[in-house]
Design an enzyme around this catalytic site. Structure first.
Site, PDB file in Angstrom:
ATOM      1  N   GLU A  89       0.643  -0.869  -0.255  1.00 22.17           N
ATOM      2  CA  GLU A  89       0.029   0.422   0.198  1.00 22.17           C
ATOM      3  C   GLU A  89       0.984   1.082   0.154  1.00 22.17           C
ATOM      4  OE1 GLU A  89      -3.504   2.156   0.294  1.00 22.17           O
ATOM      5  OE2 GLU A  89      -3.344  -0.046   0.017  1.00 22.17           O
ATOM      6  N   ASP A  90       1.803   1.224   0.548  1.00 22.27           N
ATOM      7  CA  ASP A  90       2.417   2.701   1.358  1.00 22.27           C
ATOM      8  C   ASP A  90       4.218   2.757   0.518  1.00 22.27           C
ATOM      9  OD1 ASP A  90       0.237   2.872   3.080  1.00 22.27           O
ATOM     10  OD2 ASP A  90       1.946   2.595   4.623  1.00 22.27           O
TER      11      ASP A  90
END
Ligand code: MN
Length: 741
Positions: A89-90
């Site tokens: 996600e990051d």
């Protein structure tokens, strides 16, 4: 490198080592290497990121992994997945990168975590929809949910540094979804912590207040507990049973919940703590020993027979095993005693996986863990009803007054508990409500009065031919729907009345009657309607027909005095004579026999039944009515109309059922209504005619109309009802608002 950075690096390594140390008992060959690789990737990926608190981001995945190992009892696969749970996600790392290094299983878990993460973090208020999505991820790997729980627990523990609005959102979601989920999975310690944190972040003053009070009462509580357990301890020592007796106060949240539900101050929460007797016995003798402890406890303290719970013979759905009893302490206080073995206690607190972790060798642990995961999955998949039925118990306790449902597009709607499909239709739009002919709830066709449950998804079916009718008012409970239906009915009535007026005026002209106000007055009187609108409406609806109107015309010339059409009841003397003429000595009306002589009815205001002391009252036009001597209307009748009173008593021969009313008041709890109706219908074979109830915060108020034979029968029933858990008071109710004369 500056000193701080060196320090930070050391702290990261320390935490990583701590994780390894905790995981060590379950690590197989090669596992440590895998974990190290995951840690390295995560650290590299998050290296420039910080949490809101200012800490290095990697602290978070490390903590989540640690919770997975230590508090849930998961193994290497989960540790690796937890370490990687935020990287896709990051950061720039792709799922394909993870798959190359860690294989398909871990990739699927990380993928699942990434998906629900997005939904959960950015969803608005449609939590339940998210919840459903989370359940879909089950088809991948149930570990996704467990790691997600660990993730949420850590986020809640570190929620301090988040902005206020985020605190509130994350907390609500936690209490709505994650705490019930943890409960469902038997992760009691996590569930309790999540609940307490929820309260801390949503209502800190209350949280602090309860925490302080628990603390303040600690000394006296401990003194009491010490005295209480001493004899039990001594006995167990004699038997050479290894035991540990603990007492933990209820969680802050459950105390809070109880105070709110029952609307009582802290001081009145009587079951602030439970005493737990934990014995150490071989598995094959657990049940035996637990009952032995029970026997000892109840030798010293009188148990409440209604509060015995045997979850050893039949464990709870989430695996909970324990034997509970509530006994009376010497100071007159009820105390709950929980009897269980060490094994049961560990499972109760941490769930199955944590229990197995240190007990067996690694291979056995691995297989037990898999077994547990299958079980978890089964538990979750058993939800053939709705995704949200699941949180229902819990939600039912907390937000008794609301039900959360969804539009076909997944939009969340909140309605009062007990709301019907029709309520929902009016909630969407008045036009949709007005044309509603039915609904599809979770794809199934249901009638408009179908009561909605949490998590239902509703599609309203409409027809342009549909029109609201009076019945609809009974089908809805939301104020909005009620008001709208009333408006629509009024409008409808007005239209019908307009048509009626046209018809009536035409007919009156044909009959050569002058349509003046006096005539209308006479018609209202004759047709017994309360207003002109009603009169016209009844013409419009053809409830009053042209024939009726003709009868009115014939009657009209003599129609001067009111009530002439009604038959008068014979006088008291006349009745007494008639009774005597049957050859009896006394002039007492025998209820059940003298029907041939005179007509009588049981008064609806006090619904007498055989066994009640009664009298007959001779009404002007409705024959004799039988009242109880303690009827609320009796003083007025006996005092002011003594000349119309006639003696009456019950005949004993007849086994007839009589209608009477019971009022049940109690503390509101899930399942109370069910238990009450069960006592009525099953235990005594009594016929229930109607049941209505309302619940104020924490209070259950029920009115039951039922058929009984006599007062003895009724008394048995009352005493049985009084024994239902939560029922405070059962009484016969009198006045149903009927006029007595
Ligand atoms: Mn996270």
């Amino acid at each position: 490198m500056v000193a701080d950075a060196v320090e930070e690096k050391r702290e990261i390594i320390n935490r990583y080592r701590r994780l390894l140390r905790k995981a060590k008992p379950v690590l197989k060959e090669g596992d440590a290497k895998l974990i190290k690789r995951a840690f390295t990737i995560a650290m590299e990926a998050h290296k420039n990121m910080r949490r809101k608190s200012g800490e290095p981001y990697i602290f978070h995945p490390l903590s989540v992994a640690e919770i997975c190992v230590e508090e849930i009892g998961l193994g290497t696969t989960s540790i690796v997945s937890a370490l990687l749970h935020d990287v896709v996600e990051d950061t720039d790392i792709q799922l394909s990168d993870i798959e190359r290094t860690f294989g398909k299983k871990i990739t699927k878990i990380v993928d699942g975590l990434t998906k629900i993460r997005g939904v959960f973090e950015y969803g608005t208020s449609a939590q339940a929809e998210n919840f459903r999505k989370m359940l879909f991820t089950l088809s991948e790997d149930v570990r996704v949910i467990l790691i997600k729980l660990a993730d949420r627990l850590h986020n809640m523990r570190t929620l301090d540094s988040m902005p206020r609005n985020k605190q509130l959102r994350v907390s609500s979601e936690t209490i709505y979804l994650y705490a019930p989920l943890a409960h469902r999975l038997g992760l009691n310690a996590i569930k309790t912590e999540l609940e307490d944190l929820y309260l801390r972040f949503t209502d800190y003053p209350t949280y602090r207040d309860i925490a302080n009070k628990i603390d303040e009462t600690k000394t006296s509580r401990n003194r009491f507990i010490k005295q209480f357990v001493q004899p039990i301890k001594d006995e167990l020592d004699l038997l050479k049973v290894e035991c540990e007796i603990k007492s933990r106060p209820k969680s802050i949240f459950s105390i809070f919940n109880k105070m709110r539900k029952q609307n009582i101050p802290f001081e009145e929460v009587y079951d602030l703590f439970a005493i737990r007797v934990i014995i150490d016995t071989p598995v094959d003798q657990e049940k035996n020993f637990c009952w032995q402890v029970y026997s000892i406890v109840t030798d010293y303290y009188t148990p409440n027979p209604d509060r015995l719970r045997d979850w050893i013979s039949t464990p709870k759905g989430n695996g909970y095993e324990s034997l509970h009893t509530t006994v009376m302490a010497k100071n007159g206080q009820w105390v709950e005693v929980q009897i269980r073995t060490k094994r049961m206690d560990e499972i109760a607190e941490k769930g199955y996986a944590a229990h197995w972790k240190y007990k067996d060798n690694t291979a056995k642990y691995e297989s037990n863990l898999e077994k547990w995961l299958v079980r978890v999955r089964e538990t979750l998949e058993k939800q053939d009803l709705t995704a949200l039925e699941f949180v229902d118990d819990f939600r039912g306790n907390l937000f008794n007054e609301e039900v959360f449902v969804f539009t076909p597009k997944g939009e969340l709607k909140t309605l009062p508990k007990g709301a019907s499909a029709l309520d929902f239709a009016f909630e969407i739009h008045t036009d949709i409500g007005a044309k509603c002919i039915g609904a599809k709830v979770n794809q199934k066709l249901v009638p408009i009065n179908h009561v909605l449950k949490n998590g239902d998804q509703i599609e309203i079916l409409t027809s342009s031919k549909q029109k609201p009718n009076e019945d609809w008012l009974r089908f809805v409970i939301s104020p909005k729907a009620k008001a709208k239906i009333k408006d629509l009915l009024k409008e409808d009535r007005r239209k019908v009345a307009e048509d009626g007026k046209e018809i009536l005026l035409r007919k009156l002209r044909q009959m050569k009657l002058d349509a003046n106000s006096q005539l209308f007055e006479q018609m209202r009187d004759y047709f017994k309607v309360s207003s002109q609108l009603e009169l016209l409406y009844k013409f419009g609806k053809n409830i009053i027909t042209v024939n009726d109107l003709k009868k009115f015309q014939e009657y009209k010339p003599t129609h001067s005095a009111r009530n002439q059409s009604q038959v008068e009841t014979p006088g008291v003397n006349e009745i007494e004579e008639q009774i005597k003429s049957k050859g009896r000595q006394e002039d007492t009306l025998l209820i059940g026999e003298d029907m041939d002589v005179v007509e009588y009815k049981l008064a609806k205001c006090c619904t007498p039944i055989p066994g009640d002391e009664v009298f007959g009252f001779v009404t002007v036009s409705e024959g004799i009515k039988i009242h109880r001597t303690n009827c609320p209307n009796a003083p007025e009748l006996l005092a002011n109309h003594g000349n119309r009173v006639i003696k009456a008593k019950w005949t004993s021969q007849h086994e007839v059922a009589f209608l009477t009313g019971l009022k049940v008041v109690g503390t509101d709890r899930v399942g109370l209504i069910n238990d009450v109706s069960k006592v009525i219908s099953e235990e005594l074979k009594v016929n229930m005619s109607s049941l209505s109830f309302r619940t104020d915060p924490g209070i259950f108020n029920g009115e039951i109309m039922l058929y009984v034979n006599d007062t003895r029968h009724l008394e048995t029933l009352i005493s049985k009802l009084e024994k239902v858990e939560g029922v405070e008071q059962v009484s016969r109710f009198d006045s149903r608002g009927e006029k007595a004369i």
